[in-house]
Design a protein around this motif. Sequence first.
Motif, PDB file in Angstrom:
ATOM      1  N   VAL A  11     -51.516  83.726  63.265  1.00  0.00           N
ATOM      2  CA  VAL A  11     -50.609  84.491  63.905  1.00  0.00           C
ATOM      3  C   VAL A  11     -51.323  86.144  63.731  1.00  0.00           C
ATOM      4  O   VAL A  11     -51.321  86.291  65.284  1.00  0.00           O
ATOM      5  CB  VAL A  11     -49.261  85.541  62.495  1.00  0.00           C
ATOM      6  CG1 VAL A  11     -48.566  86.405  62.910  1.00  0.00           C
ATOM      7  CG2 VAL A  11     -48.226  83.790  62.820  1.00  0.00           C
ATOM      8  N   PRO A  12     -52.071  86.814  63.156  1.00  0.00           N
ATOM      9  CA  PRO A  12     -52.821  87.908  64.141  1.00  0.00           C
ATOM     10  C   PRO A  12     -54.021  87.599  65.547  1.00  0.00           C
ATOM     11  O   PRO A  12     -53.207  88.871  66.106  1.00  0.00           O
ATOM     12  CB  PRO A  12     -53.767  88.359  62.352  1.00  0.00           C
ATOM     13  CG  PRO A  12     -53.008  87.693  61.187  1.00  0.00           C
ATOM     14  CD  PRO A  12     -52.650  86.858  61.646  1.00  0.00           C
ATOM     15  N   PRO A  13     -54.184  86.494  64.952  1.00  0.00           N
ATOM     16  CA  PRO A  13     -55.312  86.305  66.403  1.00  0.00           C
ATOM     17  C   PRO A  13     -55.323  86.279  67.148  1.00  0.00           C
ATOM     18  O   PRO A  13     -54.942  86.589  68.649  1.00  0.00           O
ATOM     19  CB  PRO A  13     -56.417  85.591  66.256  1.00  0.00           C
ATOM     20  CG  PRO A  13     -55.939  85.063  64.662  1.00  0.00           C
ATOM     21  CD  PRO A  13     -55.180  85.640  64.390  1.00  0.00           C
ATOM     22  N   PHE A  14     -53.270  85.505  67.514  1.00  0.00           N
ATOM     23  CA  PHE A  14     -52.914  85.090  68.461  1.00  0.00           C
ATOM     24  C   PHE A  14     -51.844  86.667  69.006  1.00  0.00           C
ATOM     25  O   PHE A  14     -51.769  86.608  69.759  1.00  0.00           O
ATOM     26  CB  PHE A  14     -52.017  84.511  68.597  1.00  0.00           C
ATOM     27  CG  PHE A  14     -51.733  82.891  68.195  1.00  0.00           C
ATOM     28  CD1 PHE A  14     -52.177  82.387  69.920  1.00  0.00           C
ATOM     29  CD2 PHE A  14     -51.865  82.155  67.438  1.00  0.00           C
ATOM     30  CE1 PHE A  14     -52.973  80.980  70.461  1.00  0.00           C
ATOM     31  CE2 PHE A  14     -52.421  80.644  67.735  1.00  0.00           C
ATOM     32  CZ  PHE A  14     -52.863  79.889  68.696  1.00  0.00           C
ATOM     33  N   MET A  15     -51.404  87.302  68.263  1.00  0.00           N
ATOM     34  CA  MET A  15     -50.654  88.699  68.665  1.00  0.00           C
ATOM     35  C   MET A  15     -52.202  89.687  68.867  1.00  0.00           C
ATOM     36  O   MET A  15     -51.734  90.207  70.089  1.00  0.00           O
ATOM     37  CB  MET A  15     -50.294  89.234  66.925  1.00  0.00           C
ATOM     38  CG  MET A  15     -49.162  88.791  66.372  1.00  0.00           C
ATOM     39  SD  MET A  15     -47.725  88.797  67.636  1.00  0.00           S
ATOM     40  CE  MET A  15     -47.403  90.052  67.472  1.00  0.00           C
ATOM     41  N   ALA A  16     -53.024  90.174  68.754  1.00  0.00           N
ATOM     42  CA  ALA A  16     -54.332  89.911  69.202  1.00  0.00           C
ATOM     43  C   ALA A  16     -53.995  89.923  70.779  1.00  0.00           C
ATOM     44  O   ALA A  16     -54.901  90.556  72.408  1.00  0.00           O
ATOM     45  CB  ALA A  16     -55.399  89.958  68.341  1.00  0.00           C
ATOM     46  N   ILE A  17     -54.397  88.184  71.527  1.00  0.00           N
ATOM     47  CA  ILE A  17     -54.745  87.977  72.579  1.00  0.00           C
ATOM     48  C   ILE A  17     -53.098  88.297  73.270  1.00  0.00           C
ATOM     49  O   ILE A  17     -53.373  88.366  74.080  1.00  0.00           O
ATOM     50  CB  ILE A  17     -54.614  86.161  72.019  1.00  0.00           C
ATOM     51  CG1 ILE A  17     -55.901  85.918  71.446  1.00  0.00           C
ATOM     52  CG2 ILE A  17     -54.251  85.396  73.547  1.00  0.00           C
ATOM     53  CD1 ILE A  17     -55.896  84.181  70.965  1.00  0.00           C
ATOM     54  N   ALA A  18     -52.049  88.082  72.615  1.00  0.00           N
ATOM     55  CA  ALA A  18     -51.206  88.625  73.408  1.00  0.00           C
ATOM     56  C   ALA A  18     -50.738  90.206  73.991  1.00  0.00           C
ATOM     57  O   ALA A  18     -50.751  90.321  74.742  1.00  0.00           O
ATOM     58  CB  ALA A  18     -49.567  88.536  72.423  1.00  0.00           C
ATOM     59  N   ARG A  19     -52.240  90.687  73.240  1.00  0.00           N
ATOM     60  CA  ARG A  19     -51.772  92.281  73.059  1.00  0.00           C
ATOM     61  C   ARG A  19     -52.822  92.533  74.187  1.00  0.00           C
ATOM     62  O   ARG A  19     -53.229  93.863  74.493  1.00  0.00           O
ATOM     63  CB  ARG A  19     -51.318  93.157  72.340  1.00  0.00           C
ATOM     64  CG  ARG A  19     -50.388  93.515  71.454  1.00  0.00           C
ATOM     65  CD  ARG A  19     -50.600  93.548  69.888  1.00  0.00           C
ATOM     66  NE  ARG A  19     -48.935  93.394  69.430  1.00  0.00           N
ATOM     67  CZ  ARG A  19     -48.013  94.127  69.170  1.00  0.00           C
ATOM     68  NH1 ARG A  19     -48.386  96.009  70.017  1.00  0.00           N
ATOM     69  NH2 ARG A  19     -46.855  94.183  68.784  1.00  0.00           N
ATOM     70  N   ALA A  20     -53.654  91.587  74.355  1.00  0.00           N
ATOM     71  CA  ALA A  20     -55.540  91.631  75.077  1.00  0.00           C
ATOM     72  C   ALA A  20     -55.420  92.523  76.812  1.00  0.00           C
ATOM     73  O   ALA A  20     -54.095  92.264  77.180  1.00  0.00           O
ATOM     74  CB  ALA A  20     -56.106  90.427  75.448  1.00  0.00           C
TER      75      ALA A  20
ATOM     76  N   ALA B 294     -59.031  89.055  76.153  1.00  0.00           N
ATOM     77  CA  ALA B 294     -57.754  86.981  75.960  1.00  0.00           C
ATOM     78  C   ALA B 294     -59.120  86.274  75.900  1.00  0.00           C
ATOM     79  O   ALA B 294     -58.890  85.334  74.392  1.00  0.00           O
ATOM     80  CB  ALA B 294     -56.878  86.730  76.849  1.00  0.00           C
ATOM     81  N   LEU B 295     -59.892  85.875  76.657  1.00  0.00           N
ATOM     82  CA  LEU B 295     -60.225  84.665  76.207  1.00  0.00           C
ATOM     83  C   LEU B 295     -61.705  85.286  74.934  1.00  0.00           C
ATOM     84  O   LEU B 295     -62.100  83.962  74.382  1.00  0.00           O
ATOM     85  CB  LEU B 295     -61.273  84.421  77.806  1.00  0.00           C
ATOM     86  CG  LEU B 295     -60.470  83.981  78.898  1.00  0.00           C
ATOM     87  CD1 LEU B 295     -61.303  83.717  80.364  1.00  0.00           C
ATOM     88  CD2 LEU B 295     -59.916  82.790  78.618  1.00  0.00           C
ATOM     89  N   LEU B 296     -62.225  85.691  74.787  1.00  0.00           N
ATOM     90  CA  LEU B 296     -62.739  86.300  74.147  1.00  0.00           C
ATOM     91  C   LEU B 296     -62.270  86.036  72.438  1.00  0.00           C
ATOM     92  O   LEU B 296     -62.544  85.351  71.789  1.00  0.00           O
ATOM     93  CB  LEU B 296     -63.856  87.512  74.243  1.00  0.00           C
ATOM     94  CG  LEU B 296     -64.662  87.605  75.165  1.00  0.00           C
ATOM     95  CD1 LEU B 296     -65.058  89.432  75.485  1.00  0.00           C
ATOM     96  CD2 LEU B 296     -65.667  86.502  74.874  1.00  0.00           C
ATOM     97  N   LEU B 297     -60.854  86.735  72.506  1.00  0.00           N
ATOM     98  CA  LEU B 297     -60.268  86.590  71.737  1.00  0.00           C
ATOM     99  C   LEU B 297     -59.955  85.114  71.080  1.00  0.00           C
ATOM    100  O   LEU B 297     -59.822  84.170  70.195  1.00  0.00           O
ATOM    101  CB  LEU B 297     -59.320  86.931  71.330  1.00  0.00           C
ATOM    102  CG  LEU B 297     -59.600  88.728  71.732  1.00  0.00           C
ATOM    103  CD1 LEU B 297     -57.964  89.461  71.776  1.00  0.00           C
ATOM    104  CD2 LEU B 297     -59.999  89.243  69.575  1.00  0.00           C
ATOM    105  N   ALA B 298     -59.815  84.257  72.302  1.00  0.00           N
ATOM    106  CA  ALA B 298     -59.501  83.159  71.859  1.00  0.00           C
ATOM    107  C   ALA B 298     -60.444  82.461  71.296  1.00  0.00           C
ATOM    108  O   ALA B 298     -61.010  81.582  70.830  1.00  0.00           O
ATOM    109  CB  ALA B 298     -58.818  82.543  73.602  1.00  0.00           C
ATOM    110  N   LEU B 299     -61.568  82.605  72.020  1.00  0.00           N
ATOM    111  CA  LEU B 299     -62.794  81.958  71.079  1.00  0.00           C
ATOM    112  C   LEU B 299     -63.275  82.381  70.317  1.00  0.00           C
ATOM    113  O   LEU B 299     -63.593  81.688  69.508  1.00  0.00           O
ATOM    114  CB  LEU B 299     -64.050  82.233  72.274  1.00  0.00           C
ATOM    115  CG  LEU B 299     -65.735  81.846  71.949  1.00  0.00           C
ATOM    116  CD1 LEU B 299     -65.232  80.322  72.100  1.00  0.00           C
ATOM    117  CD2 LEU B 299     -66.368  82.022  73.458  1.00  0.00           C
TER     118      LEU B 299
END
Length: 106
Positions: free
Chosen positions: A48-57, A63-68
């Motif tokens: 959940v926290p990484p997906f929230m960070a990706i959504a707020r990128a 967003a791509l770096l966070l997904a990686l």
Amino acid sequence: MLYWNSQSLPELSGLNFRQRMAVIRRASDLLPVPQKLLLNVLKLLVLVPPFMAIARAATITEALLLALLLVIVYPLLTRPLTFLLVRPLLQQARLQVQTATTPSPD
């Protein structure tokens, strides 16, 4: 003790990768419902926290770096948890997998 890969689990010694994965899968199927629920909730808490960070990128690059980063870190956090919870069931699962894959004599 935490195990980071299936090769280091003593219960799975002598098995190849495919066999180890089959035993781990079988052991996870044998988990009692409360432990299975705990494992899935812990995995969800990791996601959940990484997906929230990706959504707020702010940018697509961010967003791509966070997904990686998520793709790299998620298995590093969840595999030891899985091994910890299924380890007591590995011997039983190994016997079941070996029995299921051993051809019956005709």
